[in-house]
Scaffold this motif. Structure first.
Motif, PDB file in Angstrom:
ATOM      1  N   GLY A  51       0.735  -1.227  -0.117  1.00 63.92           N
ATOM      2  CA  GLY A  51      -0.120  -0.043   0.040  1.00 63.92           C
ATOM      3  C   GLY A  51       0.911   1.157  -0.017  1.00 63.92           C
ATOM      4  O   GLY A  51       0.426   2.602   0.048  1.00 63.92           O
ATOM      5  N   LEU A  52       2.235   1.101  -0.007  1.00 62.96           N
ATOM      6  CA  LEU A  52       2.985   2.455   0.013  1.00 62.96           C
ATOM      7  C   LEU A  52       3.752   2.747  -1.413  1.00 62.96           C
ATOM      8  O   LEU A  52       3.937   1.733  -2.286  1.00 62.96           O
ATOM      9  N   TRP A  55       8.621   6.086  -2.617  1.00 61.91           N
ATOM     10  CA  TRP A  55       9.255   7.133  -2.052  1.00 61.91           C
ATOM     11  C   TRP A  55       8.754   6.972  -0.648  1.00 61.91           C
ATOM     12  O   TRP A  55       9.612   7.540   0.365  1.00 61.91           O
ATOM     13  N   GLU A  56       7.560   6.702  -0.282  1.00 63.28           N
ATOM     14  CA  GLU A  56       7.039   6.583   1.061  1.00 63.28           C
ATOM     15  C   GLU A  56       7.989   5.626   2.009  1.00 63.28           C
ATOM     16  O   GLU A  56       8.217   5.851   3.118  1.00 63.28           O
ATOM     17  N   LEU A  57       8.266   4.413   1.373  1.00 62.41           N
ATOM     18  CA  LEU A  57       9.038   3.466   2.203  1.00 62.41           C
ATOM     19  C   LEU A  57      10.545   3.896   2.148  1.00 62.41           C
ATOM     20  O   LEU A  57      11.001   3.642   3.077  1.00 62.41           O
ATOM     21  N   CYS A  58      10.967   4.626   1.305  1.00 61.36           N
ATOM     22  CA  CYS A  58      12.144   5.234   1.376  1.00 61.36           C
ATOM     23  C   CYS A  58      12.489   6.311   2.299  1.00 61.36           C
ATOM     24  O   CYS A  58      13.328   6.336   3.323  1.00 61.36           O
ATOM     25  N   GLU A  65      16.655   5.391   9.926  1.00 61.50           N
ATOM     26  CA  GLU A  65      18.241   5.385   9.841  1.00 61.50           C
ATOM     27  C   GLU A  65      18.938   4.322   8.969  1.00 61.50           C
ATOM     28  O   GLU A  65      19.620   3.579   9.220  1.00 61.50           O
ATOM     29  N   GLY A  66      17.786   3.728   7.946  1.00 54.75           N
ATOM     30  CA  GLY A  66      18.072   2.880   7.294  1.00 54.75           C
ATOM     31  C   GLY A  66      17.933   1.420   7.694  1.00 54.75           C
ATOM     32  O   GLY A  66      18.336   0.472   6.902  1.00 54.75           O
ATOM     33  N   SER A  67      17.402   1.102   8.963  1.00 54.80           N
ATOM     34  CA  SER A  67      17.425  -0.099   9.437  1.00 54.80           C
ATOM     35  C   SER A  67      16.304  -0.958   8.811  1.00 54.80           C
ATOM     36  O   SER A  67      14.938  -0.690   9.286  1.00 54.80           O
ATOM     37  N   VAL A  68      16.431  -1.733   8.055  1.00 60.33           N
ATOM     38  CA  VAL A  68      15.385  -2.641   7.329  1.00 60.33           C
ATOM     39  C   VAL A  68      14.758  -3.214   8.651  1.00 60.33           C
ATOM     40  O   VAL A  68      13.492  -3.342   8.564  1.00 60.33           O
ATOM     41  N   GLU A  69      15.499  -3.876   9.387  1.00 57.44           N
ATOM     42  CA  GLU A  69      14.990  -4.630  10.580  1.00 57.44           C
ATOM     43  C   GLU A  69      14.017  -3.891  11.520  1.00 57.44           C
ATOM     44  O   GLU A  69      12.907  -4.546  11.863  1.00 57.44           O
ATOM     45  N   ALA A  74       8.334  -2.606  12.845  1.00 57.11           N
ATOM     46  CA  ALA A  74       7.329  -1.431  13.029  1.00 57.11           C
ATOM     47  C   ALA A  74       6.160  -1.503  12.071  1.00 57.11           C
ATOM     48  O   ALA A  74       4.964  -0.734  12.457  1.00 57.11           O
ATOM     49  N   TYR A  75       6.304  -1.692  10.875  1.00 55.16           N
ATOM     50  CA  TYR A  75       5.214  -1.627   9.891  1.00 55.16           C
ATOM     51  C   TYR A  75       4.697  -3.194   9.408  1.00 55.16           C
ATOM     52  O   TYR A  75       5.308  -3.834   8.707  1.00 55.16           O
ATOM     53  N   ASP A  76       3.432  -3.396   9.769  1.00 56.12           N
ATOM     54  CA  ASP A  76       2.808  -4.634   9.176  1.00 56.12           C
ATOM     55  C   ASP A  76       2.832  -4.560   7.606  1.00 56.12           C
ATOM     56  O   ASP A  76       2.289  -3.642   6.953  1.00 56.12           O
TER      57      ASP A  76
END
Length: 124
Positions: A51-52, A55-58, A65-69, A74-76
């Protein structure tokens, strides 16, 4: 017949519409999991199943701070693959993604200068 009607509806030339669709198709093939959404020149790459927009996910990744984990925790519905796909797309098309992020982050004063007819009620 469809292309001619669609070009007329968007008030564009048929060739510019075809060019846009070819470019989008190439991006979709190169970045599986991305689809384009929106109308006319407002079409933006989005991440399927999240649903993003890209640019929103970036931007979310920047805030974390770039933490994919941390983002995936945090985001379902946002997984590592979506994050890596968004980052890869941004590396290839940084101007496109950075411009969308900048547009989203305009100050209220900048928006009022661009759109003097709107009313600003301050933060909620």
């Amino acid at each position: 017949a469809f292309m001619k009607a669609e070009a007329k509806r968007q008030k564009r030339s048929k060739s510019s519409l075809v060019e846009e669709l070819v470019e989008e198709s190439a991006k979709i093939r190169r970045f599986p999991g991305i689809a384009f959404r929106g109308e006319g020149h407002y079409r933006e790459p989005g991440l399927i199943d999240t649903g993003l927009d890209v640019w929103e996910l970036c931007e979310i990744l920047e805030h974390f701070e770039g933490s994919v984990e941390r983002v995936t925790e945090a985001y379902d519905g946002v997984d590592e693959r979506a994050c890596r796909l968004a980052l890869a797309y941004r590396r290839e098309y940084p101007e496109e993604i950075n411009a969308a992020i900048a547009e989203n982050n305009r100050t209220p004063e900048e928006r009022l200068a661009l759109y003097p007819f709107i009313e600003y009620f301050g933060p909620r």
